[in-house]
Every structure is written in structure tokens, then in C-alpha cells.
Design a protein around this motif. Structure first.
Motif, PDB file in Angstrom:
ATOM      1  N   GLN A  22      56.722  58.813   5.498  1.00 39.30           N
ATOM      2  CA  GLN A  22      55.756  59.683   6.160  1.00 39.30           C
ATOM      3  C   GLN A  22      55.227  59.075   7.459  1.00 39.30           C
ATOM      4  OE1 GLN A  22      55.340  62.831   4.926  1.00 39.30           O
ATOM      5  NE2 GLN A  22      56.938  62.057   3.585  1.00 39.30           N
ATOM      6  N   ASN A  23      55.176  57.728   7.503  1.00 40.39           N
ATOM      7  CA  ASN A  23      54.669  57.056   8.698  1.00 40.39           C
ATOM      8  C   ASN A  23      55.400  55.729   8.895  1.00 40.39           C
ATOM      9  OD1 ASN A  23      53.233  56.021  10.821  1.00 40.39           O
ATOM     10  ND2 ASN A  23      51.229  56.419   9.938  1.00 40.39           N
ATOM     11  N   PRO A  24      56.595  55.765   9.496  1.00 44.65           N
ATOM     12  CA  PRO A  24      57.411  54.567   9.659  1.00 44.65           C
ATOM     13  C   PRO A  24      56.739  53.456  10.462  1.00 44.65           C
ATOM     14  CG  PRO A  24      58.695  56.535  10.150  1.00 44.65           C
ATOM     15  CD  PRO A  24      57.275  56.958   9.987  1.00 44.65           C
ATOM     16  N   LYS A  25      55.796  53.788  11.326  1.00 45.12           N
ATOM     17  CA  LYS A  25      55.130  52.765  12.135  1.00 45.12           C
ATOM     18  C   LYS A  25      54.302  51.797  11.289  1.00 45.12           C
ATOM     19  CE  LYS A  25      55.264  54.672  16.637  1.00 45.12           C
ATOM     20  NZ  LYS A  25      56.131  53.802  17.375  1.00 45.12           N
ATOM     21  N   LEU A  26      53.997  52.177  10.052  1.00 45.55           N
ATOM     22  CA  LEU A  26      53.250  51.273   9.171  1.00 45.55           C
ATOM     23  C   LEU A  26      54.018  49.980   8.915  1.00 45.55           C
ATOM     24  CD1 LEU A  26      51.823  53.765   6.526  1.00 45.55           C
ATOM     25  CD2 LEU A  26      50.575  52.618   8.358  1.00 45.55           C
ATOM     26  N   GLU A  27      55.364  50.049   9.025  1.00 46.30           N
ATOM     27  CA  GLU A  27      56.183  48.849   8.832  1.00 46.30           C
ATOM     28  C   GLU A  27      55.835  47.759   9.834  1.00 46.30           C
ATOM     29  OE1 GLU A  27      60.297  49.856   9.148  1.00 46.30           O
ATOM     30  OE2 GLU A  27      60.273  51.110   7.368  1.00 46.30           O
ATOM     31  N   GLU A  28      55.278  48.154  10.968  1.00 43.69           N
ATOM     32  CA  GLU A  28      54.993  47.210  12.052  1.00 43.69           C
ATOM     33  C   GLU A  28      53.635  46.539  11.907  1.00 43.69           C
ATOM     34  OE1 GLU A  28      55.430  49.594  15.559  1.00 43.69           O
ATOM     35  OE2 GLU A  28      57.435  50.251  14.969  1.00 43.69           O
ATOM     36  N   SER A  29      52.840  46.951  10.944  1.00 42.20           N
ATOM     37  CA  SER A  29      51.477  46.436  10.794  1.00 42.20           C
ATOM     38  C   SER A  29      51.331  45.660   9.489  1.00 42.20           C
ATOM     39  CB  SER A  29      50.469  47.589  10.821  1.00 42.20           C
ATOM     40  OG  SER A  29      49.188  47.115  10.460  1.00 42.20           O
ATOM     41  N   ASN A  30      51.200  44.345   9.618  1.00 39.63           N
ATOM     42  CA  ASN A  30      51.003  43.525   8.428  1.00 39.63           C
ATOM     43  C   ASN A  30      49.726  43.907   7.690  1.00 39.63           C
ATOM     44  OD1 ASN A  30      53.336  42.046   8.854  1.00 39.63           O
ATOM     45  ND2 ASN A  30      52.288  40.580  10.157  1.00 39.63           N
ATOM     46  N   GLU A  31      48.680  44.230   8.438  1.00 44.85           N
ATOM     47  CA  GLU A  31      47.408  44.606   7.810  1.00 44.85           C
ATOM     48  C   GLU A  31      47.561  45.885   6.997  1.00 44.85           C
ATOM     49  OE1 GLU A  31      44.638  42.778   7.546  1.00 44.85           O
ATOM     50  OE2 GLU A  31      45.865  41.262   8.543  1.00 44.85           O
ATOM     51  N   LYS A  32      48.253  46.873   7.555  1.00 43.53           N
ATOM     52  CA  LYS A  32      48.466  48.132   6.827  1.00 43.53           C
ATOM     53  C   LYS A  32      49.348  47.916   5.598  1.00 43.53           C
ATOM     54  CE  LYS A  32      46.112  50.932   9.383  1.00 43.53           C
ATOM     55  NZ  LYS A  32      44.873  51.508   8.878  1.00 43.53           N
ATOM     56  N   LEU A  33      50.372  47.067   5.740  1.00 39.68           N
ATOM     57  CA  LEU A  33      51.230  46.776   4.590  1.00 39.68           C
ATOM     58  C   LEU A  33      50.436  46.082   3.490  1.00 39.68           C
ATOM     59  CD1 LEU A  33      54.552  45.686   6.320  1.00 39.68           C
ATOM     60  CD2 LEU A  33      54.144  47.783   5.015  1.00 39.68           C
ATOM     61  N   LYS A  34      49.513  45.199   3.867  1.00 46.87           N
ATOM     62  CA  LYS A  34      48.656  44.554   2.863  1.00 46.87           C
ATOM     63  C   LYS A  34      47.784  45.589   2.157  1.00 46.87           C
ATOM     64  CE  LYS A  34      47.580  40.816   5.624  1.00 46.87           C
ATOM     65  NZ  LYS A  34      46.646  39.775   6.045  1.00 46.87           N
ATOM     66  N   GLU A  35      47.245  46.537   2.930  1.00 53.11           N
ATOM     67  CA  GLU A  35      46.421  47.594   2.333  1.00 53.11           C
ATOM     68  C   GLU A  35      47.247  48.424   1.344  1.00 53.11           C
ATOM     69  OE1 GLU A  35      44.274  50.058   5.130  1.00 53.11           O
ATOM     70  OE2 GLU A  35      43.912  48.315   6.414  1.00 53.11           O
ATOM     71  N   ILE A  36      48.446  48.796   1.760  1.00 53.95           N
ATOM     72  CA  ILE A  36      49.318  49.587   0.882  1.00 53.95           C
ATOM     73  C   ILE A  36      49.656  48.783  -0.365  1.00 53.95           C
ATOM     74  CG2 ILE A  36      51.594  50.652   0.656  1.00 53.95           C
ATOM     75  CD1 ILE A  36      51.390  51.202   3.737  1.00 53.95           C
ATOM     76  N   ARG A  37      49.979  47.505  -0.190  1.00 52.91           N
ATOM     77  CA  ARG A  37      50.295  46.628  -1.328  1.00 52.91           C
ATOM     78  C   ARG A  37      49.158  46.649  -2.343  1.00 52.91           C
ATOM     79  NH1 ARG A  37      49.471  40.908   0.217  1.00 52.91           N
ATOM     80  NH2 ARG A  37      47.376  41.643  -0.178  1.00 52.91           N
ATOM     81  N   ASP A  38      47.935  46.534  -1.844  1.00 54.67           N
ATOM     82  CA  ASP A  38      46.777  46.532  -2.731  1.00 54.67           C
ATOM     83  C   ASP A  38      46.573  47.893  -3.405  1.00 54.67           C
ATOM     84  OD1 ASP A  38      46.376  43.877  -2.036  1.00 54.67           O
ATOM     85  OD2 ASP A  38      44.809  44.336  -0.578  1.00 54.67           O
ATOM     86  N   ILE A  39      46.771  48.960  -2.654  1.00 50.48           N
ATOM     87  CA  ILE A  39      46.576  50.308  -3.188  1.00 50.48           C
ATOM     88  C   ILE A  39      47.561  50.612  -4.308  1.00 50.48           C
ATOM     89  CG2 ILE A  39      46.832  52.775  -2.639  1.00 50.48           C
ATOM     90  CD1 ILE A  39      45.598  52.054   0.142  1.00 50.48           C
ATOM     91  N   ILE A  40      48.827  50.234  -4.112  1.00 53.38           N
ATOM     92  CA  ILE A  40      49.829  50.548  -5.146  1.00 53.38           C
ATOM     93  C   ILE A  40      49.855  49.505  -6.254  1.00 53.38           C
ATOM     94  CG2 ILE A  40      51.282  51.910  -3.585  1.00 53.38           C
ATOM     95  CD1 ILE A  40      53.226  49.543  -3.465  1.00 53.38           C
ATOM     96  N   GLY A  41      49.084  48.431  -6.089  1.00 52.25           N
ATOM     97  CA  GLY A  41      48.982  47.427  -7.139  1.00 52.25           C
ATOM     98  C   GLY A  41      50.187  46.506  -7.225  1.00 52.25           C
ATOM     99  N   ALA A  42      50.808  46.242  -6.078  1.00 50.58           N
ATOM    100  CA  ALA A  42      51.956  45.335  -6.052  1.00 50.58           C
ATOM    101  C   ALA A  42      51.501  43.933  -5.660  1.00 50.58           C
ATOM    102  CB  ALA A  42      53.001  45.842  -5.054  1.00 50.58           C
TER     103      ALA A  42
END
Length: 82
Positions: free
Chosen positions: A27-47
Motif C-alpha cells: 500500500q505504501n512502498p516508500k515505508l521501506e525507506e524509513s527505518n523509523e516507520k519499519l520499527k513502528e510497523i514491527r512493533d504494531i504487528i508484534g514482530a
């Protein structure tokens, strides 16, 4: 057997997390470029970790719980794949 049930349950849980991450990044490929956003996603999905792998099977980003992020070179990721 209980161990087999636990293994299957764990596999299903991890597949669900991987599918959720894939959907979010589609849905938003640019998220791959943001370590901070990836950390947020990691926390949200519980990985515990997120590893992004390109279409050639090369790891191009890693977000781990205790590390901010690390890029893995093509050569290093080939060694890991062996």
C-alpha cells in the motif's frame, strides 16, 4: 501431538505477520525507506525483527529489536543464503 500443534500455530502466526507486513508495504512502498516507520510497523504487528528481501532473494534491510537497522551487502546475503 502437542508439539506439532504448537509448531503449526507458530507457523500460522508468523505467516500472518508476514502477510500483514507485505500488505502494508504494498500500500505504501516508500515505508521501506524509513527505518523509523519499519520499527513502528514491527512493533504494531508484534514482530521481533523485519527482514526485507528483494526479488533476487537478497536481503536489503533488517530491522531488529536491539538494532536501529543494518543494510546487508549483496555478497553477505548470498553467504547467508548458502
Amino acid at each position: 501431538n502437542e508439539i506439532d500443534k504448537l509448531v503449526e500455530s507458530t507457523k500460522d502466526e508468523y505467516l500472518d505477520k508476514a502477510r500483514a507486513l507485505a500488505y502494508i508495504l504494498e500500500q505504501n512502498p516508500k515505508l521501506e525507506e524509513s527505518n523509523e516507520k519499519l520499527k513502528e510497523i514491527r512493533d504494531i504487528i508484534g514482530a521481533d525483527e523485519i527482514h526485507l528481501i528483494d526479488e533476487k532473494g537478497i536481503i536489503f534491510a533488517v530491522v531488529e529489536e536491539n538494532l536501529t537497522s543494518a543494510e546487508v551487502s549483496e555478497e553477505a546475503s548470498r553467504k547467508l543464503a548458502k
